[in-house]
Design a protein around this motif. Structure first.
Motif, mmCIF file in Angstrom:
data_model
loop_
_atom_site.group_PDB
_atom_site.id
_atom_site.type_symbol
_atom_site.label_atom_id
_atom_site.label_comp_id
_atom_site.label_asym_id
_atom_site.label_seq_id
_atom_site.Cartn_x
_atom_site.Cartn_y
_atom_site.Cartn_z
ATOM 1 N N THR A 126 73.578 29.792 26.118
ATOM 2 C CA THR A 126 74.404 30.531 25.692
ATOM 3 C C THR A 126 75.910 29.827 24.956
ATOM 4 O O THR A 126 76.210 30.044 23.955
ATOM 5 N N HIS A 132 75.268 35.639 24.113
ATOM 6 C CA HIS A 132 75.528 36.396 25.589
ATOM 7 C C HIS A 132 74.161 36.327 26.042
ATOM 8 O O HIS A 132 73.111 35.989 25.465
ATOM 9 N N ARG A 134 72.479 38.334 27.430
ATOM 10 C CA ARG A 134 71.735 39.588 27.233
ATOM 11 C C ARG A 134 70.914 39.311 25.632
ATOM 12 O O ARG A 134 70.044 39.896 25.410
ATOM 13 N N GLN A 135 71.474 38.221 25.220
ATOM 14 C CA GLN A 135 70.424 37.904 23.947
ATOM 15 C C GLN A 135 69.496 36.901 24.251
ATOM 16 O O GLN A 135 68.930 36.256 22.943
ATOM 17 N N ALA A 190 76.851 46.427 22.466
ATOM 18 C CA ALA A 190 77.827 45.204 22.276
ATOM 19 C C ALA A 190 79.005 45.793 21.990
ATOM 20 O O ALA A 190 79.424 47.227 22.098
ATOM 21 N N GLN A 238 82.604 36.857 25.169
ATOM 22 C CA GLN A 238 81.183 37.282 25.475
ATOM 23 C C GLN A 238 80.658 36.422 26.528
ATOM 24 O O GLN A 238 79.682 36.794 27.473
ATOM 25 N N GLN A 239 81.046 35.232 26.752
ATOM 26 C CA GLN A 239 80.248 34.439 27.617
ATOM 27 C C GLN A 239 80.884 34.450 28.915
ATOM 28 O O GLN A 239 80.303 34.117 30.014
ATOM 29 N N ASP A 243 80.462 42.132 29.479
ATOM 30 C CA ASP A 243 79.188 42.286 30.030
ATOM 31 C C ASP A 243 78.195 42.598 28.855
ATOM 32 O O ASP A 243 77.121 42.772 29.303
ATOM 33 N N ARG A 244 78.454 42.027 27.829
ATOM 34 C CA ARG A 244 77.481 42.328 26.605
ATOM 35 C C ARG A 244 78.112 41.800 25.493
ATOM 36 O O ARG A 244 79.226 40.883 25.498
ATOM 37 N N PRO A 245 77.326 41.391 24.332
ATOM 38 C CA PRO A 245 77.520 40.379 23.383
ATOM 39 C C PRO A 245 78.874 41.072 22.660
ATOM 40 O O PRO A 245 79.177 42.443 22.694
#
Length: 323
Positions: A126, A132, A134-135, A190, A238-239, A243-245
């Protein structure tokens, strides 16, 4: 100027010093610090409280004499920056096991070295690619549990920029973790960062493109940003926080100085808190929630929506051998 002599000879700029009668107030915005105290009648001491990141500490200041004063250290010379067109590789790198039960992690630079502490492979990916968690598609369990301490030395002289440090991590991942992946687009939940109704409330940074960005939290919910792009700010949010991008759609270019203060909720800073821990209840004078703070303090707006974002799909990865 303020000096933390036992930590670094680098001076810390003081934002303001005011006196009204015997009350003295000092503000150090760069580290989210402030001091308020009462000046004694003889002018030789100030009895008060230092507050940083919301944590107060009783502190008495004594006027120094030539006999008691500490020597003011010389500020270190700034490191010579790496050539802007350099594409750094890895001269040498060490990978050691981190502490799996210790919360928190760190990314920093020292000279031409990039250093990470207690970082998982997911953290490294990340950071290296501005994503993020999630990506990342195709995660193996160990990628989010095994922690590593890394020191990566560049193969070209000079201190790397923020972007060049990411290149160094990318090359280490390919070499030592045998990371291979491909890109896809996927619709995800996002946060989109957009312009607010008025002008952005940002101060142009004097450091310019030659300086390193500084985006280090001074407590959960306090982020003094110096010489930062809005894209880098979105990446940190985001990092470390959300909790999402976070997708930057502000169109704002350049580097800026600002400080964002808000009261986190339980969905934020999950990776930086001990498992199962709860945030302390907010005080009566607590700052607003994140969404309100971004509008009021930055003149921007954070909107939750589904949007197409870039994801990477893991094709191959291996555990590294520690050294």
């Amino acid at each position: 100027k303020m000096y933390s002599i036992d930590q670094t000879p680098q001076p810390i700029p003081v934002s303001s010093v005011t006196r009204q009668g015997s009350v003295v107030k000092i503000s150090v915005a760069t580290i989210d610090g402030s001091y308020e105290g009462t000046l004694s009648a003889d002018g030789k001491s100030i009895n008060g409280t230092w507050t940083q990141g919301g944590h107060p500490l009783s502190l008495t200041l004594l006027r120094a004499t030539p006999e008691t004063a500490w020597a003011t250290p010389d500020a270190p010379k700034p490191p010579t920056p790496m050539a802007a067109d350099a594409n750094p590789g890895v001269e040498v790198a060490t990978i050691k096991p981190g502490k799996p039960d210790t919360p928190g992690k760190a990314f920093t630079m020292r000279g031409r070295d990039v250093i990470t502490i207690n970082t998982t492979l997911n953290d490294l990916i990340t950071e290296a690619y501005g994503l993020h968690a999630r990506q990342i598609i195709g995660i193996q369990t160990w990628m989010d549990t095994d922690k590593y301490d890394l020191t990566i030395e560049a193969d070209v002289p000079g201190a790397p920029s923020f972007a060049q440090s990411k290149v160094m991590i990318q090359k280490l991942l390919a070499d030592r973790f045998q990371l291979k992946f491909h890109h896809e687009k996927k619709e995800l939940s996002a946060y989109v960062l957009v312009l607010g109704k008025g002008e952005p409330k940002l101060t142009k940074s004097e450091a310019g493109d030659s300086g390193h960005p500084s985006l280090f939290f001074s407590g959960l919910g306090t982020l003094p940003a110096r010489n930062s792009t809005i894209e880098e700010f979105a990446g940190v949010m985001q990092q470390a926080v959300l909790d999402r991008p976070v997708v930057d759609q502000t169109g704002i270019k350049g580097r800026w100085d600002f400080t964002l203060k808000w009261t986190p909720d339980e969905s934020q800073f999950i990776g930086l808190r001990p498992p199962g821990s709860m945030l302390p209840p907010p005080k009566d004078d607590a700052p607003p929630d994140l969404f309100t703070a971004i509008q009021q303090q930055l003149g921007l707006k954070l909107v939750a929506e589904k949007t197409a974002v870039d994801v990477i799909v893991i094709d191959h990865v291996e555990k590294p051998s520690p050294n």
